[in-house]
Motif scaffolding. Sequence first.
Motif, PDB file in Angstrom:
ATOM      1  N   LEU A 297      -7.004 -24.203  20.866  1.00 31.97           N
ATOM      2  CA  LEU A 297      -7.239 -23.414  20.034  1.00 31.97           C
ATOM      3  C   LEU A 297      -7.242 -24.221  18.671  1.00 31.97           C
ATOM      4  CD1 LEU A 297      -7.248 -20.369  18.709  1.00 31.97           C
ATOM      5  CD2 LEU A 297      -4.611 -20.639  18.280  1.00 31.97           C
ATOM      6  N   TYR A 298      -8.180 -24.367  17.838  1.00 33.12           N
ATOM      7  CA  TYR A 298      -8.498 -25.081  16.713  1.00 33.12           C
ATOM      8  C   TYR A 298      -8.689 -24.209  15.457  1.00 33.12           C
ATOM      9  CZ  TYR A 298     -10.518 -28.093  20.563  1.00 33.12           C
ATOM     10  OH  TYR A 298     -10.551 -28.865  21.541  1.00 33.12           O
ATOM     11  N   THR A 299      -7.942 -25.103  14.314  1.00 31.31           N
ATOM     12  CA  THR A 299      -7.803 -24.144  13.215  1.00 31.31           C
ATOM     13  C   THR A 299      -8.374 -24.993  12.139  1.00 31.31           C
ATOM     14  OG1 THR A 299      -5.412 -23.789  13.530  1.00 31.31           O
ATOM     15  CG2 THR A 299      -6.126 -23.813  11.448  1.00 31.31           C
ATOM     16  N   LEU A 300      -9.445 -24.305  11.663  1.00 34.13           N
ATOM     17  CA  LEU A 300     -10.419 -24.855  10.463  1.00 34.13           C
ATOM     18  C   LEU A 300      -9.765 -24.371   9.074  1.00 34.13           C
ATOM     19  CD1 LEU A 300     -13.732 -23.842  12.065  1.00 34.13           C
ATOM     20  CD2 LEU A 300     -12.495 -26.000  12.673  1.00 34.13           C
ATOM     21  N   LYS A 301     -10.010 -24.851   8.071  1.00 36.08           N
ATOM     22  CA  LYS A 301      -9.595 -24.434   6.820  1.00 36.08           C
ATOM     23  C   LYS A 301     -10.013 -24.977   5.668  1.00 36.08           C
ATOM     24  CE  LYS A 301      -5.510 -27.548   7.157  1.00 36.08           C
ATOM     25  NZ  LYS A 301      -4.062 -27.859   7.187  1.00 36.08           N
ATOM     26  N   ASN A 302     -10.012 -24.600   4.532  1.00 31.20           N
ATOM     27  CA  ASN A 302     -10.569 -24.968   3.261  1.00 31.20           C
ATOM     28  C   ASN A 302      -9.290 -25.222   2.168  1.00 31.20           C
ATOM     29  OD1 ASN A 302     -10.333 -22.338   1.994  1.00 31.20           O
ATOM     30  ND2 ASN A 302     -12.539 -22.231   1.850  1.00 31.20           N
ATOM     31  N   ASP A 303      -9.652 -25.361   0.995  1.00 29.86           N
ATOM     32  CA  ASP A 303      -8.706 -25.627  -0.028  1.00 29.86           C
ATOM     33  C   ASP A 303      -8.269 -24.556  -0.766  1.00 29.86           C
ATOM     34  OD1 ASP A 303      -8.035 -28.236   0.693  1.00 29.86           O
ATOM     35  OD2 ASP A 303      -9.489 -29.013  -0.421  1.00 29.86           O
ATOM     36  N   GLN A 304      -9.136 -23.439  -0.459  1.00 31.27           N
ATOM     37  CA  GLN A 304      -9.147 -22.173  -1.040  1.00 31.27           C
ATOM     38  C   GLN A 304      -8.207 -21.078  -0.339  1.00 31.27           C
ATOM     39  OE1 GLN A 304     -10.675 -22.523  -4.107  1.00 31.27           O
ATOM     40  NE2 GLN A 304     -11.205 -24.541  -2.933  1.00 31.27           N
ATOM     41  N   GLY A 305      -7.387 -21.347   0.649  1.00 30.51           N
ATOM     42  CA  GLY A 305      -6.658 -20.358   1.204  1.00 30.51           C
ATOM     43  C   GLY A 305      -7.393 -19.698   2.564  1.00 30.51           C
TER      44      GLY A 305
ATOM     45  N   ASP B  58     -29.226 -25.106  27.442  1.00 31.13           N
ATOM     46  CA  ASP B  58     -28.364 -25.743  26.694  1.00 31.13           C
ATOM     47  C   ASP B  58     -28.165 -25.181  25.648  1.00 31.13           C
ATOM     48  OD1 ASP B  58     -27.772 -28.654  28.183  1.00 31.13           O
ATOM     49  OD2 ASP B  58     -29.883 -27.953  28.684  1.00 31.13           O
ATOM     50  N   VAL B  59     -26.865 -24.716  25.111  1.00 31.89           N
ATOM     51  CA  VAL B  59     -26.412 -23.857  24.006  1.00 31.89           C
ATOM     52  C   VAL B  59     -25.253 -24.645  23.158  1.00 31.89           C
ATOM     53  CG1 VAL B  59     -25.582 -21.818  23.199  1.00 31.89           C
ATOM     54  CG2 VAL B  59     -26.812 -21.849  25.324  1.00 31.89           C
ATOM     55  N   SER B  60     -25.599 -24.644  21.720  1.00 31.38           N
ATOM     56  CA  SER B  60     -24.451 -25.094  20.977  1.00 31.38           C
ATOM     57  C   SER B  60     -24.237 -24.142  19.783  1.00 31.38           C
ATOM     58  CB  SER B  60     -24.674 -26.623  20.331  1.00 31.38           C
ATOM     59  OG  SER B  60     -25.681 -26.299  19.372  1.00 31.38           O
ATOM     60  N   VAL B  61     -22.904 -23.822  19.707  1.00 31.55           N
ATOM     61  CA  VAL B  61     -22.689 -23.047  18.307  1.00 31.55           C
ATOM     62  C   VAL B  61     -21.530 -24.040  17.459  1.00 31.55           C
ATOM     63  CG1 VAL B  61     -21.253 -21.228  17.627  1.00 31.55           C
ATOM     64  CG2 VAL B  61     -22.787 -21.101  19.859  1.00 31.55           C
ATOM     65  N   THR B  62     -21.940 -24.055  16.364  1.00 32.00           N
ATOM     66  CA  THR B  62     -21.113 -24.552  15.378  1.00 32.00           C
ATOM     67  C   THR B  62     -20.694 -23.908  14.200  1.00 32.00           C
ATOM     68  OG1 THR B  62     -22.607 -26.478  15.517  1.00 32.00           O
ATOM     69  CG2 THR B  62     -21.071 -26.680  13.576  1.00 32.00           C
ATOM     70  N   TYR B  63     -19.081 -23.707  13.929  1.00 32.52           N
ATOM     71  CA  TYR B  63     -18.532 -22.903  13.098  1.00 32.52           C
ATOM     72  C   TYR B  63     -18.046 -23.916  11.974  1.00 32.52           C
ATOM     73  CZ  TYR B  63     -17.947 -19.192  16.742  1.00 32.52           C
ATOM     74  OH  TYR B  63     -17.874 -18.524  17.628  1.00 32.52           O
ATOM     75  N   THR B  64     -18.328 -23.734  10.666  1.00 33.97           N
ATOM     76  CA  THR B  64     -18.140 -24.493   9.581  1.00 33.97           C
ATOM     77  C   THR B  64     -17.575 -23.658   8.311  1.00 33.97           C
ATOM     78  OG1 THR B  64     -19.912 -25.941  10.067  1.00 33.97           O
ATOM     79  CG2 THR B  64     -18.987 -26.260   7.836  1.00 33.97           C
ATOM     80  N   VAL B  65     -16.351 -24.014   7.996  1.00 36.35           N
ATOM     81  CA  VAL B  65     -15.934 -23.413   6.876  1.00 36.35           C
ATOM     82  C   VAL B  65     -16.061 -23.980   5.452  1.00 36.35           C
ATOM     83  CG1 VAL B  65     -13.352 -22.703   5.887  1.00 36.35           C
ATOM     84  CG2 VAL B  65     -13.889 -22.503   7.851  1.00 36.35           C
ATOM     85  N   THR B  66     -16.603 -23.544   4.476  1.00 35.23           N
ATOM     86  CA  THR B  66     -16.870 -24.159   3.158  1.00 35.23           C
ATOM     87  C   THR B  66     -15.791 -23.935   2.200  1.00 35.23           C
ATOM     88  OG1 THR B  66     -18.156 -22.336   2.110  1.00 35.23           O
ATOM     89  CG2 THR B  66     -19.267 -23.763   3.770  1.00 35.23           C
ATOM     90  N   ASP B  67     -15.934 -24.657   0.984  1.00 40.03           N
ATOM     91  CA  ASP B  67     -15.113 -24.396  -0.135  1.00 40.03           C
ATOM     92  C   ASP B  67     -15.576 -23.005  -0.819  1.00 40.03           C
ATOM     93  OD1 ASP B  67     -13.546 -26.511  -0.061  1.00 40.03           O
ATOM     94  OD2 ASP B  67     -15.238 -27.877  -1.080  1.00 40.03           O
ATOM     95  N   GLU B  68     -16.455 -22.640  -0.428  1.00 35.24           N
ATOM     96  CA  GLU B  68     -16.847 -21.240  -1.204  1.00 35.24           C
ATOM     97  C   GLU B  68     -16.327 -19.916  -0.187  1.00 35.24           C
ATOM     98  OE1 GLU B  68     -19.135 -23.627  -0.578  1.00 35.24           O
ATOM     99  OE2 GLU B  68     -18.873 -24.371  -2.608  1.00 35.24           O
ATOM    100  N   ASN B  69     -15.419 -20.228   0.705  1.00 38.02           N
ATOM    101  CA  ASN B  69     -14.864 -19.280   1.246  1.00 38.02           C
ATOM    102  C   ASN B  69     -15.892 -18.428   2.315  1.00 38.02           C
ATOM    103  OD1 ASN B  69     -12.304 -19.737   0.718  1.00 38.02           O
ATOM    104  ND2 ASN B  69     -12.028 -17.715  -0.206  1.00 38.02           N
ATOM    105  N   GLN B  70     -16.742 -19.414   2.788  1.00 39.28           N
ATOM    106  CA  GLN B  70     -17.763 -18.959   3.957  1.00 39.28           C
ATOM    107  C   GLN B  70     -17.647 -19.510   5.220  1.00 39.28           C
ATOM    108  OE1 GLN B  70     -21.465 -20.626   2.089  1.00 39.28           O
ATOM    109  NE2 GLN B  70     -22.019 -18.675   1.002  1.00 39.28           N
TER     110      GLN B  70
END
Length: 370
Positions: A36-44, A164-176
């Motif tokens: 399990l991986y945790t992604l986060k930003n500085d906005q909560g 061949d499949v890849s999926v990338t999840y990215t959390v931004t500073d804009e809460n996206q």
Amino acid sequence: MRTFTLTCLALFMTLTGSPSQAASDAAVEDFDSIKLYTLKNDQGMTVKVTNYGAIITSITVPDRDGNPGDVVLGYNNVEGYINAVDKPYFGAVVGRYGNRIAEGSFTLDGETYSLAVNNGENSLHGGIIGFDKVVWTVKSADDRSIELTYVAKDMEEGYPGNLDVSVTYTVTDENQLVIDYHATTDKATPVNLTQHTYFNLQGEGEGSILDHELMLNANEFTPVDQGLIPTGKTPNVEGTPFDFTSAKPIGRDIDDDHEQLTFGGGYDHNWVLNKSGEADAPTLAARVHDPASGRVLTVSTTEPGIQFYCGNFLDGRLQGKSGKTYGHRSGFCLETQHYPDSPNQPNFPSTILRPGDTYQTQTVFGFSTK
């Protein structure tokens, strides 16, 4: 360098009952790789992702008063996802073909392919062991982004080509939460990937979503038959319960006497998005506001359609991560996609990926308050 949080998920568990073939396949050789991986930003904002099914297990964002809350349905361990009644696809990436293909069959370049059938006579979300039931490889991860990859073998679930499949999840500073999909193949094949998270902006396990106010940027939708296969028509939504061009509560028209609502048990349909700007740039697809919490979810995508599903088949048998049961219409999905059954519908945008070409789509889930 950023660090990332890595948590093992119930690796030494004992599966009880009658686990599916997908569960036994995973347990034989791949369970030691589930994390399990945790992604986060500085906005909560915090997003948790597991490499089993590329599942989003949690999205925590603040309400209008700044109080954080988890707004997606799911479980605390892998057993929950594997053994869930009726397999609701909580949080998963589904494929190779998201949504339905009629009678589990299509013809491509003169050859007819028979798919695994798992939804009446139809194939749904990739078949019996779709992308939601396999262990993905984590190619890279830090505290803002994770890339997961999977290789679907030629004729897996009946589909041609090594994909061949890849999926990338990215959390931004804009809460996206930005979701990027890529795929290549060595044979022509249909591809339609989507994200199947169930949202409740009041909070996971906090009851009905019928008071949520939904806007869909779509003047047309694709009606279905009794098996939820599109008829091929794309009528205007004006004057029907399917008109969300102006925001309205999800529950306002859901019990209207309308054939399409009867077929779906409520909303479980694809809308034809109004597209603007450059084809490869995400455009607004949907906006949802929960008056109780003040949370707002905005969905933008490069895809031509969006499936709005409002948890019609949730019935209280599933108990989520907070210990609360998931009752009828306690979560909604906004699945950005190509249209259902496109391989059998020549008037729909093509979903065929050919060797030398790249499947590339993007969807953005944005969170705010008002």
